[in-house]
Write a protein that holds these residues in place. Structure first.
Motif, mmCIF file in Angstrom:
data_model
loop_
_atom_site.group_PDB
_atom_site.id
_atom_site.type_symbol
_atom_site.label_atom_id
_atom_site.label_comp_id
_atom_site.label_asym_id
_atom_site.label_seq_id
_atom_site.Cartn_x
_atom_site.Cartn_y
_atom_site.Cartn_z
ATOM 1 N N MET A 1 -12.342 -14.807 7.785
ATOM 2 C CA MET A 1 -11.104 -14.092 7.504
ATOM 3 C C MET A 1 -11.197 -13.465 6.115
ATOM 4 O O MET A 1 -11.585 -14.125 5.156
ATOM 5 C CB MET A 1 -9.934 -15.078 7.572
ATOM 6 N N PRO A 2 -10.864 -12.156 5.988
ATOM 7 C CA PRO A 2 -10.970 -11.492 4.686
ATOM 8 C C PRO A 2 -10.018 -12.097 3.662
ATOM 9 O O PRO A 2 -8.922 -12.548 4.000
ATOM 10 C CB PRO A 2 -10.592 -10.039 4.978
ATOM 11 N N ILE A 3 -10.454 -12.061 2.421
ATOM 12 C CA ILE A 3 -9.627 -12.577 1.324
ATOM 13 C C ILE A 3 -8.536 -11.554 1.026
ATOM 14 O O ILE A 3 -8.777 -10.356 0.986
ATOM 15 C CB ILE A 3 -10.488 -12.834 0.080
ATOM 16 N N LYS A 4 -7.342 -12.050 0.794
ATOM 17 C CA LYS A 4 -6.185 -11.185 0.531
ATOM 18 C C LYS A 4 -5.638 -11.469 -0.861
ATOM 19 O O LYS A 4 -5.903 -12.513 -1.457
ATOM 20 C CB LYS A 4 -5.078 -11.445 1.566
ATOM 21 N N LYS A 5 -4.885 -10.518 -1.365
ATOM 22 C CA LYS A 5 -4.170 -10.693 -2.627
ATOM 23 C C LYS A 5 -2.812 -10.035 -2.499
ATOM 24 O O LYS A 5 -2.542 -9.329 -1.525
ATOM 25 C CB LYS A 5 -4.968 -10.115 -3.796
ATOM 26 N N ILE A 6 -1.971 -10.202 -3.499
ATOM 27 C CA ILE A 6 -0.618 -9.649 -3.480
ATOM 28 C C ILE A 6 -0.635 -8.238 -4.065
ATOM 29 O O ILE A 6 -1.354 -7.947 -5.025
ATOM 30 C CB ILE A 6 0.342 -10.554 -4.275
ATOM 31 N N CYS A 7 0.148 -7.358 -3.488
ATOM 32 C CA CYS A 7 0.312 -5.976 -3.950
ATOM 33 C C CYS A 7 0.635 -5.960 -5.454
ATOM 34 O O CYS A 7 1.366 -6.826 -5.943
ATOM 35 C CB CYS A 7 1.449 -5.316 -3.158
ATOM 36 N N ASN A 8 0.098 -4.983 -6.175
ATOM 37 C CA ASN A 8 0.316 -4.894 -7.620
ATOM 38 C C ASN A 8 1.717 -4.437 -8.010
ATOM 39 O O ASN A 8 2.093 -4.521 -9.176
ATOM 40 C CB ASN A 8 -0.701 -3.937 -8.254
ATOM 41 N N LYS A 9 2.485 -3.900 -7.082
ATOM 42 C CA LYS A 9 3.845 -3.457 -7.383
ATOM 43 C C LYS A 9 4.708 -4.678 -7.695
ATOM 44 O O LYS A 9 4.719 -5.668 -6.950
ATOM 45 C CB LYS A 9 4.423 -2.687 -6.187
ATOM 46 N N ALA A 10 5.418 -4.618 -8.805
ATOM 47 C CA ALA A 10 6.276 -5.733 -9.215
ATOM 48 C C ALA A 10 7.255 -6.098 -8.106
ATOM 49 O O ALA A 10 7.837 -5.226 -7.473
ATOM 50 C CB ALA A 10 7.033 -5.366 -10.479
ATOM 51 N N ALA A 11 7.396 -7.372 -7.871
ATOM 52 C CA ALA A 11 8.327 -7.956 -6.896
ATOM 53 C C ALA A 11 7.945 -7.704 -5.441
ATOM 54 O O ALA A 11 8.688 -8.043 -4.541
ATOM 55 C CB ALA A 11 9.760 -7.483 -7.154
#
Length: 130
Positions: A1-11
């Motif tokens: 499963m690919p590694i994910k991260k959180i969108c850089n846009k605040a909130a």
């Protein structure tokens, strides 16, 4: 499963692929951020003499000539047997170092963003520019 991260846009808590910066909803944010960084640089960091030069008709014509000369391709990438679109006409010897070379065609390369950023970092080390 690919590694994910959180969108850089605040909130925004949307998960995105590691190589991306923004989710689909905020994908235009990168361009907005870039424009804002450029606007800030022009207003607070770029000296007025350079700003006038880069807005001059002479520079714009020479930049276009350089772009056509190299078929719009990055010279450094071509040297490394890669084909990548160039976007920046870059002074080999920076204008802050030698103003007299600002319109000398042989002092200008056409580079992609990555190669330009690497060269700028190198120039800062060599010439002590900020």
């Amino acid at each position: 499963m690919p590694i994910k991260k959180i969108c850089n846009k605040a909130a925004c808590n949307s998960l995105i692929n590691v190589g991306d910066k923004y989710c689909d909803k905020h994908k235009d944010q990168g361009q907005i951020d870039k424009r804002e960084r450029n606007r800030h640089y022009d207003k607070y960091q770029r000296d007025q003499k350079s700003k006038q030069f880069y807005n001059s008709k002479e520079w714009k014509l020479l930049r276009e000539k350089i772009k056509l000369k190299f078929n719009g391709l990055c010279l450094k990438c071509l040297e490394n047997k890669k084909i990548k679109v160039g976007v920046i006409a870059d002074h080999i010897i920076p204008i802050k170092v030698d103003w007299s070379l600002r319109l000398v065609e042989s002092n200008i390369d056409f580079l992609c963003v990555e190669c330009h950023n690497a060269k700028t970092a190198e120039d800062k080390k060599i010439y002590g520019l900020d």
